[in-house]
Motif scaffolding. Structure first.
Motif, PDB file in Angstrom:
ATOM      1  N   ALA A  64       0.982  -1.353  -0.014  1.00 43.30           N
ATOM      2  CA  ALA A  64       0.113   0.094  -0.127  1.00 43.30           C
ATOM      3  C   ALA A  64       0.775   1.327   0.181  1.00 43.30           C
ATOM      4  O   ALA A  64       0.681   2.077  -0.730  1.00 43.30           O
ATOM      5  CB  ALA A  64      -1.089   0.042   1.194  1.00 43.30           C
ATOM      6  N   PRO A  65       1.608   1.471   1.049  1.00 44.57           N
ATOM      7  CA  PRO A  65       2.667   2.707   0.943  1.00 44.57           C
ATOM      8  C   PRO A  65       3.481   2.877  -0.457  1.00 44.57           C
ATOM      9  O   PRO A  65       3.681   4.035  -0.843  1.00 44.57           O
ATOM     10  CB  PRO A  65       3.316   2.541   2.156  1.00 44.57           C
ATOM     11  N   ILE A  66       3.881   1.727  -0.915  1.00 44.24           N
ATOM     12  CA  ILE A  66       4.818   1.843  -1.960  1.00 44.24           C
ATOM     13  C   ILE A  66       3.971   2.342  -3.256  1.00 44.24           C
ATOM     14  O   ILE A  66       4.399   3.038  -4.141  1.00 44.24           O
ATOM     15  CB  ILE A  66       5.414   0.325  -2.175  1.00 44.24           C
ATOM     16  N   PHE A  67       2.719   1.586  -3.262  1.00 45.40           N
ATOM     17  CA  PHE A  67       1.569   2.234  -4.270  1.00 45.40           C
ATOM     18  C   PHE A  67       1.505   3.442  -4.580  1.00 45.40           C
ATOM     19  O   PHE A  67       1.623   4.300  -5.450  1.00 45.40           O
ATOM     20  CB  PHE A  67       0.641   1.255  -4.465  1.00 45.40           C
ATOM     21  N   ASN A  68       1.134   3.972  -2.986  1.00 46.11           N
ATOM     22  CA  ASN A  68       0.973   5.214  -3.106  1.00 46.11           C
ATOM     23  C   ASN A  68       2.191   6.268  -3.570  1.00 46.11           C
ATOM     24  O   ASN A  68       2.097   7.439  -4.120  1.00 46.11           O
ATOM     25  CB  ASN A  68       0.346   5.789  -1.638  1.00 46.11           C
ATOM     26  N   GLU A  69       3.329   5.726  -2.904  1.00 49.28           N
ATOM     27  CA  GLU A  69       4.475   6.562  -3.255  1.00 49.28           C
ATOM     28  C   GLU A  69       4.930   6.601  -4.823  1.00 49.28           C
ATOM     29  O   GLU A  69       5.218   7.764  -5.572  1.00 49.28           O
ATOM     30  CB  GLU A  69       5.783   5.853  -2.553  1.00 49.28           C
ATOM     31  N   ALA A  70       4.424   5.336  -5.416  1.00 48.65           N
ATOM     32  CA  ALA A  70       4.612   5.483  -7.067  1.00 48.65           C
ATOM     33  C   ALA A  70       3.620   6.308  -7.618  1.00 48.65           C
ATOM     34  O   ALA A  70       4.005   6.921  -8.521  1.00 48.65           O
ATOM     35  CB  ALA A  70       4.345   3.956  -7.498  1.00 48.65           C
TER      36      ALA A  70
END
Length: 408
Positions: A64-70
Motif C-alpha cells: 500500500a505505501p509503495i503504491f501510493n509513493e509510486a
C-alpha cells in the motif's frame, strides 16, 4: 420577485463527469475505485494501473505505501489529466469489481489501456521506482516507423510482426491501428510506414495492415487484414489471433502467468539454436491437435534455461529435443521424440494423460492384457512419476494471498 433559473439536470451530469476525468488526489495517492467511479476513470484515461487488495492481507499492506509513493512519482512525471491514473480497489468492499476482474489473489495488479483490460498482469518488482519505469514503458509509442521498405528486410524472423502501410499519420485508420497496437504490444512487434515509405504497398487513400509470421520457427504465410480499419474491435480480434500463436514459448518471465491459466503443459524442450525442431513441433500441433487447445497449453522451452525440469525427468541438454507433459501434479516424458512425426502419437499421449493411463503405467508398468498379469500387478509396488516442476513457478504464497475459488 426575481425568479431563479434552475440548472438543467444534464449540466450536473457534465460537471460530475468532468470531475471524474480531471480528478487526481492532491497528495498523489492512488485513487480509491468504487462502482461509482471506475467506469468513468477507465474510459477517460490512456492508462489506468489498478491495485486490487484486501485490508487483512499482509502483502497488500506491505504494498500500500509503495503504491501510493509510486502514484506521487508518476503524477510528477505525467501531470496532464487523462494520461495515467493509479487506482486501488478494496475487494472486500467492492466485491462486484473484484468479481468483474476475476481476482483470485491479493494483491493483484492489472493494467487498462484506452479502456481495454490487458490480459497480462503486472508481476514485476514491487517498488515505486519499478512501477514508474513500468508506466513509462507502457506509455511509449508501441509502433516503430520505417523510412523505406528496405528497413523491413532486417526484422527478426523469429518474431510475429504487424506492419501498417499508410498515407499519413492523421488518418483515422492509423488512430485505430495505434490503439490496437497499444493493447497488444507485448504479443507482437508493430511497424508502420507513411507516404513514400509505403506507397508501393497500397493504393492511394487505402491503407493496409499485414501480418508477417515468425517464419524462422513456423510455416505460416503473410496475411492481409480484410476488415474495416476504422473498426477497433474487428481489428483487435484479428491481430490478437495472429499475434498469440497456438504454441507459445515459456520463459521465466511469463511462467507465472501461464501456470495461472491452469491447463496442463505439453512442452517441447529444445536446444536454443534448434529452430527446425520448433518449426516441426508447431506444424504438428497445428495440424493434429487444434481441437485440444481448450484443454492444454502447447509450449516450447529453451532446454538450457530450463535444465532443472530436464534433470527432474532424468535428462540433460545432451538428450534434447524431447517432449514432456507437466500436469501440475506430475511430469511425464514422451517416449521418443521422433514418434512425434507418426500421426496420432502425440494425441494419444494426451489421451493417456486424461484417462490416467500415464500415471498408472508409471506406477505399475504397461496395462495388463490378461488376468494373470493383472494379479501380479496388484501385488507390485510401484514408483511415483516425477513431481511437477512448473507448478513451482506459479503465484507464490510468499508473494500473494491465494484465494480459494469460492472466497469471492
Amino acid at each position: 420577485m426575481i425568479k431563479t433559473r434552475r440548472p438543467k439536470p444534464y449540466s450536473y451530469i457534465a460537471i460530475v463527469a468532468a470531475l471524474y476525468v480531471f480528478y487526481q488526489p492532491v497528495n498523489g495517492d492512488a485513487i480509491p475505485m468504487t462502482s461509482d467511479n471506475i467506469d468513468m476513470t477507465l474510459a477517460s484515461n490512456e492508462l489506468v494501473f489498478l491495485n486490487f487488495y484486501a485490508e487483512w492481507c499482509r502483502f497488500s499492506n506491505i504494498l500500500a505505501p509503495i503504491f501510493n509513493e509510486a502514484a506521487d512519482k508518476i503524477k510528477a512525471e505525467f501531470p496532464e489529466a487523462g494520461k495515467v491514473v493509479l487506482g486501488k480497489v478494496d475487494c472486500d468492499r467492492e466485491t462486484a469489481i473484484a468479481s468483474r476482474f476475476h481476482i483470485n489473489k491479493y494483491p493483484t495488479l492489472k493494467i487498462v489501456r484506452n479502456g481495454q483490460l490487458s490480459k497480462r498482469e503486472y508481476r514485476g518488482q514491487r517498488s515505486a521506482e519499478a512501477f514508474l519505469e513500468f508506466v513509462k514503458k507502457q506509455l511509449e509509442d508501441p509502433i516503430l516507423e520505417f523510412k523505406s521498405l528496405k528497413d523491413l528486410e532486417n526484422l527478426d524472423s523469429k518474431k510475429r510482426i504487424i506492419i501498417g502501410y499508410f498515407d499519413r499519420r492523421d488518418q483515422p485508420e492509423y488512430d485505430t491501428f495505434r490503439k490496437v497496437a497499444t493493447n497488444l504490444k507485448e504479443d507482437c512487434q508493430f511497424h508502420v510506414g507513411f507516404g513514400d515509405a509505403s506507397q508501393a504497398m497500397h493504393p492511394p487513400g487505402s491503407p493496409i495492415i499485414v501480418f508477417r509470421p515468425d517464419v524462422a520457427v513456423s510455416d505460416e504465410n503473410d496475411e492481409t487484414f480484410k476488415g474495416s480499419l476504422k473498426n477497433f474491435d474487428e481489428l483487435k480480434v484479428w491481430i490478437q489471433e495472429k499475434c498469440v500463436p497456438l504454441v507459445r514459448e515459456i520463459t521465466f518471465e511469463n511462467a507465472e502467468e501461464l501456470t495461472e491459466e491452469g491447463l496442463p503443459f505439453l512442452i517441447l524442450f529444445h536446444r536454443p539454436d534448434d529452430l527446425n525442431a520448433i518449426k516441426d513441433y508447431k506444424s504438428i500441433i497445428d495440424s493434429q491437435l487444434l481441437d485440444e487447445k481448450q484443454n492444454v497449453n502447447f509450449l516450447t522451452a529453451d532446454g538450457k534455461r530450463f535444465a532443472h525440469p530436464l534433470h527432474h525427468l532424468g535428462k540433460s541438454e545432451d538428450d534434447l529435443p524431447l517432449i514432456a507433459i507437466d500436469s501440475f501434479k506430475h511430469m511425464y516424458l514422451f517416449p521418443h521424440f521422433n514418434d512425434m512425426y507418426t500421426p496420432g502419437k502425440l494425441k494419444q499421449f494426451l489421451q493417456d494423460l486424461y484417462s490416467g493411463k500415464l500415471h498408472r503405467e508409471f506406477h505399475y508398468g504397461p496395462d495388463p492384457t490378461n488376468n494373470e498379469i493383472q494379479s501380479e500387478v496388484k501385488n507390485a509396488k510401484g514408483t511415483s512419476p516425477p513431481e511437477s516442476k512448473f507448478k513451482e513457478l506459479g503465484p507464490s504464497k510468499h508473494r500473494y494471498t491465494l484465494l480459494e475459488k469460492d472466497e469471492l
